[in-house]
Design a protein around this motif. Sequence first.
Motif, mmCIF file in Angstrom:
data_model
loop_
_atom_site.group_PDB
_atom_site.id
_atom_site.type_symbol
_atom_site.label_atom_id
_atom_site.label_comp_id
_atom_site.label_asym_id
_atom_site.label_seq_id
_atom_site.Cartn_x
_atom_site.Cartn_y
_atom_site.Cartn_z
ATOM 1 N N ILE A 187 100.780 -23.200 27.451
ATOM 2 C CA ILE A 187 99.866 -24.325 27.260
ATOM 3 C C ILE A 187 98.996 -24.522 28.497
ATOM 4 N N TRP A 195 95.382 -21.869 23.340
ATOM 5 C CA TRP A 195 95.883 -21.206 22.147
ATOM 6 C C TRP A 195 95.562 -22.050 20.926
ATOM 7 N N LYS A 196 95.267 -21.381 19.815
ATOM 8 C CA LYS A 196 94.974 -22.142 18.595
ATOM 9 C C LYS A 196 96.253 -22.744 18.044
ATOM 10 N N LYS A 197 97.278 -21.934 17.954
ATOM 11 C CA LYS A 197 98.561 -22.444 17.466
ATOM 12 C C LYS A 197 99.659 -21.711 18.216
ATOM 13 N N ILE A 198 100.800 -22.367 18.356
ATOM 14 C CA ILE A 198 101.960 -21.688 18.937
ATOM 15 C C ILE A 198 103.098 -21.790 17.936
#
Lengths: 459, 455
Positions: A292, A303-306
């Motif tokens: 993050i 990041w778009k999604k983790i």
Amino acid sequence: MRPGPGGCCCRRPVRANGCVANGEVRNGYVRSSTVVAASQIHHVTQNGGLYKRPFNEAFEETPMLVAVLTYVGYGVLTLFGYLRDFLRHWRIEKCHHATEREEQKDFVSLYQDFENFYTRNLYMRIRDNWNRPICSVPGAKVDIMERQSHDYNWSFKYTGNIIKGVINMGSYNYLGFARNTGACQEAAAKVLEEYGVGVCSTRQEIGNLDKHEELEKLVAKFLGVEAAMTYGMGFATNSMNIPALVGKGCLILSDELNHASLVLGARLSGATIRIFKHNNMQSLEKLLKDAIVYGQPRTRRPWKKILILVEGIYRFECVKHYFVFSPHDFPGKECVQQLAENTRYFRRRLKEMGFIIYGNEDSPVVPLMLYMPAKIGAFGREMLKRNIGVVVVGFPATPIIESRARFCLSAAHTKEILDTALKEIDEVGDLLQLKYSRHRLVPLLDRPFDETTYEETED
Amino acid sequence: MATTAEQWVLVEMVQALYEAPAYHLILEGILILWIIRLLFSKTYKLQERSDLTVKEKEELIEEWQPEPLVPPVPKDHPALNYNIVSGPPSHNIVVNGKECINFASFNFLGLLDNPRVKAAALASLKKYGVGTCGPRGFYGTFDVHLDLEDRLAKFMKTEEAIIYSYGFATIASAIPAYSKRGDIVFVDKAACFAIQKGLQASRSDIKLFKHNDMADLERLLKEQEVEDQKNPRKARVTRRFIVVEGLYMNTGTICPLPELVKLKYKYKARIFLEESLSFGVLGEHGRGVTEHYGISIDDIDLISANMENSLASIGGFCCGRSFVIDHQRLSGQGYCFSASLPPLLAAAAIEALNIMEENPGIFAVLKEKCTQIHKALQGISGLKVVGESFSPAFHLQLEDSTGSREQDVKLLQEIVDQCMNRNIALTQARYLEKEEKCLPPPASTIKEVTQAVLL
């Protein structure tokens, strides 16, 4: 060992090597699902007992001498492998394996020689321990078709004999539902009569049957979630659906020991993959923080999604995540109780005998360490001689020196079956010198389930 | 005594120093200096860490907002509103409460509700229960699996066959078992989604050639040959594969197999043939496109098909020479890491094979019906029929597109709905629009079925 809250007293044996207790596992998922106020489903928090147990798993270290001998064993096998390959190349020894067509001999060869070195020279020697064909229900006992090989496992012939009543410690029949009679079978027979076997279409086209809708609603209710989707194959569920959730520009944090389907799904998605140490929350937290804070590599974009990928029970390492449903609220709860009892009993007895057993105490998948390559084959064969079918695994499914036998316990196993199995395992353990553990358990005398008494063994 | 011993050693050392050759001394001197330098130099970090304070890091973590896990989807998206079929999806099908004639299922030979097949499945259910509780390696191999593999191999006249528990996973596991990073795969643009996923998993170089265009394929193969001559060492270890389908799902056309076999021997590429649609349909005995053209089956390296169409079961199989097929028993991901096919499905497939072998006449009946309906649908204004006349599954496409795919899809859906109202069940061909490599134009598919007048 501190007792769990809710009056769950110390029913666990004392271990001299110390428990790796990470404290209570907070399952955030369960907390959030209490918002779904399904009246019939009681969540584990209300039940208390199972969920609030400390998270106990142990991986005893490999004894140094054993590790050295294992490497030596593999070294000897490799040398012999080279020798045999040499003999086969110069036609001194007959070559049993299939070869390319004459017409295609000048094509680029389909397989690299080295790729199959392990298969040709190590796996072949002991491959009678796998792919054993059965001809009955894969329940607590199973019938195995006898095979013989006259050319050192290159080919098998069926003798026509059937080894009946082999104790089945290999099938994933945890709740004992593998039966050819009873509610499951009757329901299946009824639907089969009416609907036939196949569907001949996809769900999106004309293959969405009312039965599919019913199943999905039932699964959602059972798990206490809003909705569920069912698929025709477990492997395909993971490998084909992770790409639907994440793509390029996303991050996947995957446990070291995730199943092949999860690994494939993560790769197919195109997201960046980072691995954290097995069940190590500190490793995971560090990766998350770094991800993050620093964002994508080089561009530093966020990041778009983790997505974090973990498993409930790992196939070969057997760390169990606690049940998310309450065992008190569905028929067949006895199955779950029986499975839990069987698990605890079996694991404890094996540890008392002096085997090294990996994994979480409540996991019905029990790996017994063998280490040495020769013992893989020997254990499988000796157990079959004594009418017990076990699963043995080695490299590449496990790290090279950590070969093991894996027992899958079932609610269908009765205590007599378990005792028979334990007796034979004890015998074979002595025969093959498998009792590596330096920390024997002190057996408990207060468990009502357990009728026999043993001598106390010293550490 | 000690001092003389020391002195004696010292003398020896000095003597050795004098006697050593010069290069030896120089080399050792350089090494010692290097070691000293390494010991005293600062270690450097690969990535310069920004010196964010703990507080700043916490803030970043607080502020970070991930995208929603799934993008917002309108409620009336077709994927969220399936047709519900009640009862068996056979010739007469009940869709959303309406009874229709089924032109949408891949039930080509009508074996879905054949009583013999059902009886065989029931007998198996009574003997083995429902599931197998394990992969093939760990007590999940039943005698029915071995039987089915044997029967399929004999039927297709190959050495060996291997079964998978899911049709999609068959070709998607077979391709990556042979083709790895660095290998080259020539694949038709109209290949189905399962093949695309298999290619993606294999990480090989993919070269697409125009649908059924052998000239285009030859061009690509020639280009590759030129590349090979530049780098012969690499060419010696690069495997080449051509992946085609017998009857293409996305277009209903047949692949020109004789030309492909010629190209195979000329450019030394192996052929993987996906026969899901053509197995049990083409050829005098239903053996697929090789029988249709009269080509020897040994010329094809691997044939893969799913059992979910003509055989009206579930699962898939690959067949070919043992040299090729045996490899998948340890490298086919969908084979090794998944529970095996439920025995009742295997028993149903065996019985379906029995029926196919006893009644070779049904293939001619199917062909006739296909040509009949193909002819009858020609000449509808605004729609064109795409597919071979003997293909049991073909597409109806709009002759002139409205301009936007969305509009086309809506229009076709209206056509489908109108047909439903008149008790004919059709379906639009469904694709994962964002995932397909070469998205086919919207179409509604029609699937032809023989009458089930078989005993």
